[in-house]
Design a protein around this motif. Structure first.
Motif, mmCIF file in Angstrom:
data_model
loop_
_atom_site.group_PDB
_atom_site.id
_atom_site.type_symbol
_atom_site.label_atom_id
_atom_site.label_comp_id
_atom_site.label_asym_id
_atom_site.label_seq_id
_atom_site.Cartn_x
_atom_site.Cartn_y
_atom_site.Cartn_z
ATOM 1 N N ASP A 15 0.850 -1.187 0.000
ATOM 2 C CA ASP A 15 0.000 0.000 0.000
ATOM 3 C C ASP A 15 0.885 1.237 0.000
ATOM 4 O O ASP A 15 1.607 1.491 0.961
ATOM 5 N N LEU A 16 0.829 1.993 -1.078
ATOM 6 C CA LEU A 16 1.629 3.206 -1.198
ATOM 7 C C LEU A 16 0.856 4.457 -0.788
ATOM 8 O O LEU A 16 1.354 5.565 -0.936
ATOM 9 N N GLY A 17 -0.349 4.282 -0.296
ATOM 10 C CA GLY A 17 -1.167 5.413 0.109
ATOM 11 C C GLY A 17 -2.083 5.895 -0.991
ATOM 12 O O GLY A 17 -3.249 6.167 -0.759
ATOM 13 N N PHE A 18 -1.562 6.013 -2.196
ATOM 14 C CA PHE A 18 -2.363 6.479 -3.329
ATOM 15 C C PHE A 18 -2.713 5.344 -4.282
ATOM 16 O O PHE A 18 -3.508 5.515 -5.184
ATOM 17 N N THR A 19 -2.087 4.203 -4.088
ATOM 18 C CA THR A 19 -2.390 2.990 -4.855
ATOM 19 C C THR A 19 -1.826 1.796 -4.110
ATOM 20 O O THR A 19 -1.018 1.951 -3.190
ATOM 21 N N THR A 20 -2.237 0.634 -4.528
ATOM 22 C CA THR A 20 -1.716 -0.596 -3.939
ATOM 23 C C THR A 20 -1.205 -1.498 -5.050
ATOM 24 O O THR A 20 -1.900 -1.734 -6.039
ATOM 25 N N ILE A 21 0.031 -1.967 -4.874
ATOM 26 C CA ILE A 21 0.582 -2.974 -5.775
ATOM 27 C C ILE A 21 0.251 -4.316 -5.147
ATOM 28 O O ILE A 21 0.433 -4.509 -3.944
ATOM 29 N N LYS A 22 -0.248 -5.262 -5.938
ATOM 30 C CA LYS A 22 -0.809 -6.497 -5.389
ATOM 31 C C LYS A 22 0.205 -7.349 -4.639
ATOM 32 O O LYS A 22 -0.167 -8.144 -3.784
ATOM 33 N N ASN A 23 1.485 -7.224 -4.961
ATOM 34 C CA ASN A 23 2.539 -7.905 -4.209
ATOM 35 C C ASN A 23 3.844 -7.156 -4.435
ATOM 36 O O ASN A 23 3.868 -6.145 -5.119
ATOM 37 N N GLY A 177 24.596 8.680 -16.441
ATOM 38 C CA GLY A 177 24.884 9.912 -17.140
ATOM 39 C C GLY A 177 24.011 10.278 -18.312
ATOM 40 O O GLY A 177 24.463 10.961 -19.214
ATOM 41 N N PRO A 178 22.729 9.822 -18.374
ATOM 42 C CA PRO A 178 21.883 10.334 -19.442
ATOM 43 C C PRO A 178 21.692 11.837 -19.304
ATOM 44 O O PRO A 178 22.220 12.460 -18.399
ATOM 45 N N LEU A 179 20.901 12.381 -20.144
ATOM 46 C CA LEU A 179 20.734 13.830 -20.233
ATOM 47 C C LEU A 179 20.398 14.496 -18.913
ATOM 48 O O LEU A 179 20.963 15.519 -18.575
ATOM 49 N N VAL A 180 19.468 13.952 -18.160
ATOM 50 C CA VAL A 180 18.964 14.681 -16.999
ATOM 51 C C VAL A 180 19.761 14.501 -15.724
ATOM 52 O O VAL A 180 19.497 15.169 -14.747
ATOM 53 N N THR A 181 20.745 13.648 -15.686
ATOM 54 C CA THR A 181 21.379 13.304 -14.417
ATOM 55 C C THR A 181 21.928 14.501 -13.650
ATOM 56 O O THR A 181 21.259 15.017 -12.790
ATOM 57 N N PRO A 182 23.152 14.975 -13.883
ATOM 58 C CA PRO A 182 23.604 16.021 -12.976
ATOM 59 C C PRO A 182 23.001 17.399 -13.201
ATOM 60 O O PRO A 182 22.479 17.983 -12.279
ATOM 61 N N PRO A 183 23.005 17.937 -14.434
ATOM 62 C CA PRO A 183 22.608 19.332 -14.571
ATOM 63 C C PRO A 183 21.136 19.598 -14.353
ATOM 64 O O PRO A 183 20.763 20.698 -14.023
ATOM 65 N N MET A 184 20.293 18.611 -14.550
ATOM 66 C CA MET A 184 18.865 18.872 -14.480
ATOM 67 C C MET A 184 18.175 17.998 -13.449
ATOM 68 O O MET A 184 16.984 17.764 -13.530
ATOM 69 N N ASN A 185 18.900 17.516 -12.454
ATOM 70 C CA ASN A 185 18.331 16.580 -11.499
ATOM 71 C C ASN A 185 17.091 17.131 -10.807
ATOM 72 O O ASN A 185 16.079 16.461 -10.704
ATOM 73 N N VAL A 186 17.156 18.370 -10.332
ATOM 74 C CA VAL A 186 16.011 18.954 -9.638
ATOM 75 C C VAL A 186 14.831 19.113 -10.584
ATOM 76 O O VAL A 186 13.699 18.765 -10.254
ATOM 77 N N ILE A 187 15.088 19.599 -11.787
ATOM 78 C CA ILE A 187 14.022 19.760 -12.782
ATOM 79 C C ILE A 187 13.440 18.401 -13.128
ATOM 80 O O ILE A 187 12.224 18.237 -13.208
ATOM 81 N N ALA A 188 14.296 17.419 -13.296
ATOM 82 C CA ALA A 188 13.819 16.085 -13.671
ATOM 83 C C ALA A 188 12.873 15.537 -12.615
ATOM 84 O O ALA A 188 11.829 14.977 -12.939
ATOM 85 N N GLN A 189 13.213 15.696 -11.366
ATOM 86 C CA GLN A 189 12.366 15.161 -10.309
ATOM 87 C C GLN A 189 11.030 15.896 -10.233
ATOM 88 O O GLN A 189 10.002 15.299 -9.999
ATOM 89 N N SER A 190 11.047 17.208 -10.459
ATOM 90 C CA SER A 190 9.815 17.963 -10.283
ATOM 91 C C SER A 190 8.946 18.039 -11.534
ATOM 92 O O SER A 190 7.743 18.073 -11.454
ATOM 93 N N LYS A 191 9.567 18.062 -12.727
ATOM 94 C CA LYS A 191 8.779 18.282 -13.940
ATOM 95 C C LYS A 191 8.681 17.083 -14.861
ATOM 96 O O LYS A 191 7.738 16.961 -15.605
ATOM 97 N N LEU A 192 9.689 16.230 -14.862
ATOM 98 C CA LEU A 192 9.745 15.216 -15.883
ATOM 99 C C LEU A 192 9.053 13.915 -15.500
ATOM 100 O O LEU A 192 8.621 13.176 -16.342
ATOM 101 N N CYS A 193 9.016 13.600 -14.206
ATOM 102 C CA CYS A 193 8.414 12.338 -13.792
ATOM 103 C C CYS A 193 6.941 12.550 -13.503
ATOM 104 O O CYS A 193 6.531 13.529 -12.926
ATOM 105 N N SER A 194 6.160 11.593 -13.928
ATOM 106 C CA SER A 194 4.724 11.668 -13.771
ATOM 107 C C SER A 194 4.218 10.313 -13.370
ATOM 108 O O SER A 194 4.701 9.302 -13.845
ATOM 109 N N THR A 195 3.258 10.274 -12.462
ATOM 110 C CA THR A 195 2.726 8.971 -12.075
ATOM 111 C C THR A 195 1.251 9.050 -11.741
ATOM 112 O O THR A 195 0.776 10.015 -11.185
ATOM 113 N N ASN A 196 0.541 8.029 -12.101
ATOM 114 C CA ASN A 196 -0.866 7.866 -11.741
ATOM 115 C C ASN A 196 -1.065 6.621 -10.905
ATOM 116 O O ASN A 196 -2.171 6.174 -10.721
ATOM 117 N N LEU A 197 0.032 5.996 -10.466
ATOM 118 C CA LEU A 197 -0.084 4.717 -9.756
ATOM 119 C C LEU A 197 -1.219 4.684 -8.774
ATOM 120 O O LEU A 197 -1.514 5.473 -8.028
#
Length: 197
Positions: A15-23, A177-197
């Motif tokens: 249980d992740l709070g917003f969804t549950t993975i069955k195992n 070392g893909p594109l977003v790793t060091p220079p855009m880490n903060v942006i990547a975490q806030s803008k690039l990742c999306s989840t509906n789990l």
């Protein structure tokens, strides 16, 4: 000692709070190479749906590039590409309706093997023979928009785009070392990742 005695929570719901993975059995991201093979998406649909039928709780796809600069291999930027990926998601959800599907978005940046490669600076990686083009402000905005488009097409549908893949989550790969790793880490975490789990 049995597996359920040694690992009593393995088959318990998570249980992740917003969804549950069955195992807690999660198939980690793997690059199968099927995407580029003949009838690759059909073969990938069969491959992943067998794992879903076997009882895994979540499947994480191999890296999917958000645009042509992201690297050779499978991409998700257009409606036609969404059609191909949807075939895999539908097969997984048909085989196990409670199995979560997570698409891994991967932009290889200076490690990409593509006609055009980009990075924060024109510095050749020790792992690649190619020199990337440096991104200016407009180039960075384009990459951000392409990540957002890829995540939206992965999950959708929205009022703007009903041609989507229908995965349960999308995440950004940020290792090696893909594109977003060091220079855009903060942006990547806030803008690039999306989840509906």
């Amino acid at each position: 000692m049995t597996g359920t005695t040694k690992y009593p929570n393995l088959f318990a719901p998570l249980d992740l709070g917003f969804t549950t993975i069955k195992n807690r059995a999660i198939m980690g991201s793997m690059h199968t190479g099927l995407e580029e093979a003949e009838n690759g998406f059909e073969r990938m649909a069969a491959y992943f749906s067998e794992r879903a039928a076997g009882g895994v709780g979540m499947i994480i796809t191999g890296g999917i590039a958000p645009n042509v600069e992201g690297g050779a291999g499978t991409k998700l930027a257009t409606s036609e590409e969404a059609d191909q990926h949807r075939m895999v998601t539908q097969a997984v959800h048909s085989a196990g309706k409670d199995v979560k599907m997570c698409m891994q978005i991967l932009h290889a940046g200076p490690l990409a093997f593509a006609e055009i490669i980009v990075a924060p600076s024109p510095v050749k990686s020790r792992l690649s023979p190619l020199i990337p083009a440096a991104l200016d402000d407009a180039g960075i905005e384009k990459q951000l928009a392409d990540f957002a488009n890829c995540a939206a097409k992965a999950q959708g549908p929205t009022v703007f785009d009903f041609n989507c893949v229908g995965v349960d989550a999308a995440c950004c790969h940020q290792a090696r070392g893909p594109l977003v790793t060091p220079p855009m880490n903060v942006i990547a975490q806030s803008k690039l990742c999306s989840t509906n789990l």
